[in-house]
Motif scaffolding. Structure first.
Motif, PDB file in Angstrom:
ATOM      1  N   TRP A  44      -6.133   7.819   4.718  1.00  0.00           N
ATOM      2  CA  TRP A  44      -5.829   9.257   4.934  1.00  0.00           C
ATOM      3  C   TRP A  44      -5.944  10.072   6.088  1.00  0.00           C
ATOM      4  N   ASN A  45      -7.082   9.528   6.867  1.00  0.00           N
ATOM      5  CA  ASN A  45      -7.642  10.260   8.146  1.00  0.00           C
ATOM      6  C   ASN A  45      -7.089   9.563   9.605  1.00  0.00           C
ATOM      7  N   VAL A  46      -6.370   8.677   9.630  1.00  0.00           N
ATOM      8  CA  VAL A  46      -6.044   8.071  10.709  1.00  0.00           C
ATOM      9  C   VAL A  46      -4.953   8.726  11.484  1.00  0.00           C
ATOM     10  N   VAL A  47      -5.229   8.902  12.763  1.00  0.00           N
ATOM     11  CA  VAL A  47      -4.083   9.513  13.726  1.00  0.00           C
ATOM     12  C   VAL A  47      -4.073   9.021  14.986  1.00  0.00           C
ATOM     13  N   GLY A  48      -3.052   9.158  15.693  1.00  0.00           N
ATOM     14  CA  GLY A  48      -2.948   8.716  16.937  1.00  0.00           C
ATOM     15  C   GLY A  48      -1.712   7.412  17.138  1.00  0.00           C
ATOM     16  N   PRO A  49      -1.768   6.873  18.286  1.00  0.00           N
ATOM     17  CA  PRO A  49      -0.694   5.804  18.434  1.00  0.00           C
ATOM     18  C   PRO A  49      -0.613   4.700  17.411  1.00  0.00           C
ATOM     19  N   ASN A  50       0.591   4.405  17.174  1.00  0.00           N
ATOM     20  CA  ASN A  50       1.040   3.351  16.273  1.00  0.00           C
ATOM     21  C   ASN A  50       0.143   3.598  14.924  1.00  0.00           C
ATOM     22  N   PHE A  51       0.297   4.980  14.626  1.00  0.00           N
ATOM     23  CA  PHE A  51      -0.423   5.494  13.348  1.00  0.00           C
ATOM     24  C   PHE A  51       0.414   4.884  12.077  1.00  0.00           C
ATOM     25  N   ARG A  52       2.003   4.937  12.031  1.00  0.00           N
ATOM     26  CA  ARG A  52       2.559   4.564  10.902  1.00  0.00           C
ATOM     27  C   ARG A  52       2.000   3.085  10.543  1.00  0.00           C
ATOM     28  N   ASP A  53       2.049   2.149  11.646  1.00  0.00           N
ATOM     29  CA  ASP A  53       1.880   0.690  11.241  1.00  0.00           C
ATOM     30  C   ASP A  53       0.350   0.544  10.631  1.00  0.00           C
ATOM     31  N   LEU A  54      -0.565   1.290  11.391  1.00  0.00           N
ATOM     32  CA  LEU A  54      -1.964   1.131  10.706  1.00  0.00           C
ATOM     33  C   LEU A  54      -2.068   1.576   9.481  1.00  0.00           C
ATOM     34  N   HIS A  55      -1.372   2.836   9.261  1.00  0.00           N
ATOM     35  CA  HIS A  55      -1.461   3.435   8.004  1.00  0.00           C
ATOM     36  C   HIS A  55      -0.941   2.390   6.948  1.00  0.00           C
ATOM     37  N   LEU A  56       0.140   1.764   7.117  1.00  0.00           N
ATOM     38  CA  LEU A  56       0.749   0.867   6.172  1.00  0.00           C
ATOM     39  C   LEU A  56      -0.203  -0.406   5.986  1.00  0.00           C
ATOM     40  N   ASN A  57      -0.735  -0.996   7.041  1.00  0.00           N
ATOM     41  CA  ASN A  57      -1.692  -1.916   7.189  1.00  0.00           C
ATOM     42  C   ASN A  57      -2.797  -1.688   6.246  1.00  0.00           C
ATOM     43  N   LEU A  58      -3.553  -0.401   6.553  1.00  0.00           N
ATOM     44  CA  LEU A  58      -4.439  -0.205   5.506  1.00  0.00           C
ATOM     45  C   LEU A  58      -4.237  -0.295   4.026  1.00  0.00           C
ATOM     46  N   ASP A  59      -3.039   0.247   3.703  1.00  0.00           N
ATOM     47  CA  ASP A  59      -2.650   0.212   2.414  1.00  0.00           C
ATOM     48  C   ASP A  59      -2.523  -1.408   1.616  1.00  0.00           C
ATOM     49  N   GLU A  60      -2.373  -2.365   2.773  1.00  0.00           N
ATOM     50  CA  GLU A  60      -2.414  -3.675   2.505  1.00  0.00           C
ATOM     51  C   GLU A  60      -3.974  -4.162   2.243  1.00  0.00           C
ATOM     52  N   VAL A  61      -4.965  -3.621   2.995  1.00  0.00           N
ATOM     53  CA  VAL A  61      -6.168  -3.928   2.720  1.00  0.00           C
ATOM     54  C   VAL A  61      -6.710  -3.361   1.482  1.00  0.00           C
ATOM     55  N   VAL A  62      -6.178  -2.117   1.219  1.00  0.00           N
ATOM     56  CA  VAL A  62      -6.463  -1.326  -0.011  1.00  0.00           C
ATOM     57  C   VAL A  62      -6.218  -2.497  -1.303  1.00  0.00           C
ATOM     58  N   ASP A  63      -4.997  -2.893  -1.192  1.00  0.00           N
ATOM     59  CA  ASP A  63      -4.312  -3.848  -2.444  1.00  0.00           C
ATOM     60  C   ASP A  63      -5.172  -4.874  -2.709  1.00  0.00           C
ATOM     61  N   ILE A  64      -5.311  -5.450  -1.245  1.00  0.00           N
ATOM     62  CA  ILE A  64      -6.271  -6.927  -1.441  1.00  0.00           C
ATOM     63  C   ILE A  64      -7.416  -6.347  -2.180  1.00  0.00           C
ATOM     64  N   ALA A  65      -8.341  -5.426  -1.491  1.00  0.00           N
ATOM     65  CA  ALA A  65      -9.507  -5.342  -2.341  1.00  0.00           C
ATOM     66  C   ALA A  65      -9.357  -4.798  -3.748  1.00  0.00           C
ATOM     67  N   ARG A  66      -8.774  -3.975  -3.865  1.00  0.00           N
ATOM     68  CA  ARG A  66      -8.406  -3.422  -5.304  1.00  0.00           C
ATOM     69  C   ARG A  66      -8.194  -4.735  -6.378  1.00  0.00           C
ATOM     70  N   SER A  67      -7.144  -5.584  -5.845  1.00  0.00           N
ATOM     71  CA  SER A  67      -7.134  -6.785  -6.726  1.00  0.00           C
ATOM     72  C   SER A  67      -8.394  -7.876  -6.726  1.00  0.00           C
ATOM     73  N   GLY A  68      -8.860  -7.921  -5.379  1.00  0.00           N
ATOM     74  CA  GLY A  68     -10.125  -8.727  -5.773  1.00  0.00           C
ATOM     75  C   GLY A  68     -11.387  -8.005  -6.564  1.00  0.00           C
ATOM     76  N   SER A  69     -11.281  -6.655  -6.549  1.00  0.00           N
ATOM     77  CA  SER A  69     -12.379  -6.292  -7.576  1.00  0.00           C
ATOM     78  C   SER A  69     -12.023  -6.507  -9.038  1.00  0.00           C
ATOM     79  N   ASP A  70     -10.693  -6.230  -9.377  1.00  0.00           N
ATOM     80  CA  ASP A  70     -10.323  -6.769 -10.591  1.00  0.00           C
ATOM     81  C   ASP A  70     -10.391  -8.036 -10.951  1.00  0.00           C
ATOM     82  N   ALA A  71     -10.332  -8.911 -10.168  1.00  0.00           N
ATOM     83  CA  ALA A  71     -10.435 -10.445 -10.212  1.00  0.00           C
ATOM     84  C   ALA A  71     -11.826 -10.737 -10.539  1.00  0.00           C
TER      85      ALA A  71
END
Length: 163
Positions: A44-71
């Protein structure tokens, strides 16, 4: 329509985790859950160069972590352990470093999230051998999420690499 409440005890599975296995899975659950929260905070709070790529990559980390929590939590229930994912428990017991509150520039966001991933991986690796000795099924879950998080750590850290 009947409103009768059934109060009989549920049938329990035959395998019940030891206190050590329970503690190890709870520690893993705490850190994986914390990772999902801090990764979203950075997202939510990242800014700067390559913002979009990092913003999307962070959602991948969130998805893995949420899936891991549930598992992890569902595995815990399957072996007669009650998972505790309450916010106060997560905040008090996680090894994940606290996320910045303000906006964070992309290169610093990468450094932070890689350190957060590393903290989780250290927990998963630290408990793995004892989990595997008692319950190879649970250790398989740890192995799966360790592999996925280590891969994300590599992907993310490569963004700040200089020759």
């Amino acid at each position: 329509m009947s409103t009768k409440t059934v109060t009989s005890a549920p049938v329990r599975m035959s395998f019940t985790a030891s206190e050590t296995l329970s503690d190890h899975l709870q520690a893993s659950l705490v850190d994986v859950t914390a990772l999902s929260l801090v990764a979203k905070q950075i997202h939510w709070n990242v800014v700067g160069p390559n913002f979009r790529d990092l913003h999307l990559n962070l959602d991948e980390v969130v998805d893995i972590a949420r899936s891991g929590s549930d598992a992890l939590a569902e595995r815990m229930r399957a072996i007669n352990v009650v998972p505790d994912g309450r916010p106060g428990v997560i905040a008090a017991k996680t090894t994940v470093p606290e996320a910045p509150v303000s906006q964070v520039i992309t290169n610093e966001a990468v450094d932070y999230i890689v350190s957060a991933i590393d903290a989780v991986v250290k927990t998963l690796r630290a408990v793995h051998a004892e989990v595997d000795a008692e319950d190879p099924i649970s250790s398989g879950i740890l192995e799966d999420y360790t592999q996925q998080l280590e891969q994300q750590g590599w992907f993310l850290s490569a963004q700040n690499y200089t020759a």
